[in-house]
Motif scaffolding. Structure first.
Motif: not given
Length: 245
Positions: A134-135, A138-139, A141-142
């Protein structure tokens, strides 16, 4: 670094000074199971590391010391690109009729911006894999790399699970966004993984095979306290047809 029979590499610092690195000599690859001594160096950004074979510096009518000084003179110029450094060295030392094979590689060190790296510590517990996935999502996507999120999560899941299963001690995950996306999983085991093909009735053994299929390249490098398994993936193309940067 370790040396397997070739002359010591040259280090060209950003100011143009040249040093031939004092690495312990090891046997050529393939000549037995003797261990290699390694050395660690901190190189400033913009340094050139020059690797070459003895055919470049040694001739029948020229001893190695003279060849090394000629190589030093050819490299002692700051501000060159690796390509320019290669051209200067070959212009100065390449004989008209080489009597031995000659190889020359020049690599330049550079530092990634802090925003282009991310890392996580992972507890040695299979339940932690989902949180890391999950982390990572998110990265990515950033970084606007959602197109490779699924593949990257799959690769890291396999590598982290392997590390939890076969290694002991802390596990660390790192992402590097450069000209490609690099995933690294650090652990404390010195055992190198081997790609194998699982049979139809095998319950396991497919993880590294999947990694090799989804990554453009992968490999292992060793550290003083374990190893790193790394993978490399091409960045998705932008609308202009170029890799996103």
């Amino acid at each position: 670094m370790a040396r397997a029979g070739h002359p010591p590499p040259a280090l060209v610092r950003p100011d143009g000074s040249v040093e031939f690195l004092d690495l312990p000599g090891g046997p050529p690859l393939g000549l037995g199971g003797l261990p290699f001594e390694t050395s660690e160096l901190d190189l400033p950004e913009g340094s050139h590391l020059v690797l070459y074979t003895d055919g470049l510096i040694e001739k029948r009518d020229r001893d190695i010391d003279t060849g090394l000084e000629m190589l030093r003179d050819a490299l002692s110029h700051p501000g060159r690109t690796p390509e320019d450094a290669c051209t200067a060295v070959l212009d100065a030392l390449l004989p008209d009729r080489p009597s031995d094979d000659i190889a020359l590689i020049v690599a330049r060190t550079r530092v990634l911006e802090p925003g282009l790296t991310a890392d996580w510590e992972v507890a040695s517990d299979p339940s932690q894999v989902a949180a890391v996935r999950a982390a990572v999502a998110r990265k990515l996507a950033e970084w606007e790399l959602g197109d490779v999120a699924f593949t990257t999560e799959l690769i890291l899941s396999e590598l982290i699970t392997n590390a939890i299963r076969y290694a002991t001690g802390p596990i660390r995950v790192r992402l590097l966004r450069d000209r490609s996306l690099i995933c690294e999983v650090f652990d404390t085991s010195s055992t190198s993984p081997h790609l194998r093909y699982a049979g139809t009735t095998d319950e396991g053994g497919r993880g590294l095979f999947l990694v090799s299929q989804f990554a453009d390249r992968w490999g292992t490098r060793y550290t003083s306290d374990g190893k790193v398994i790394w993978t490399e993936q091409a960045l998705p193309l932008s609308k202009s047809g170029k890799p996103r940067s």
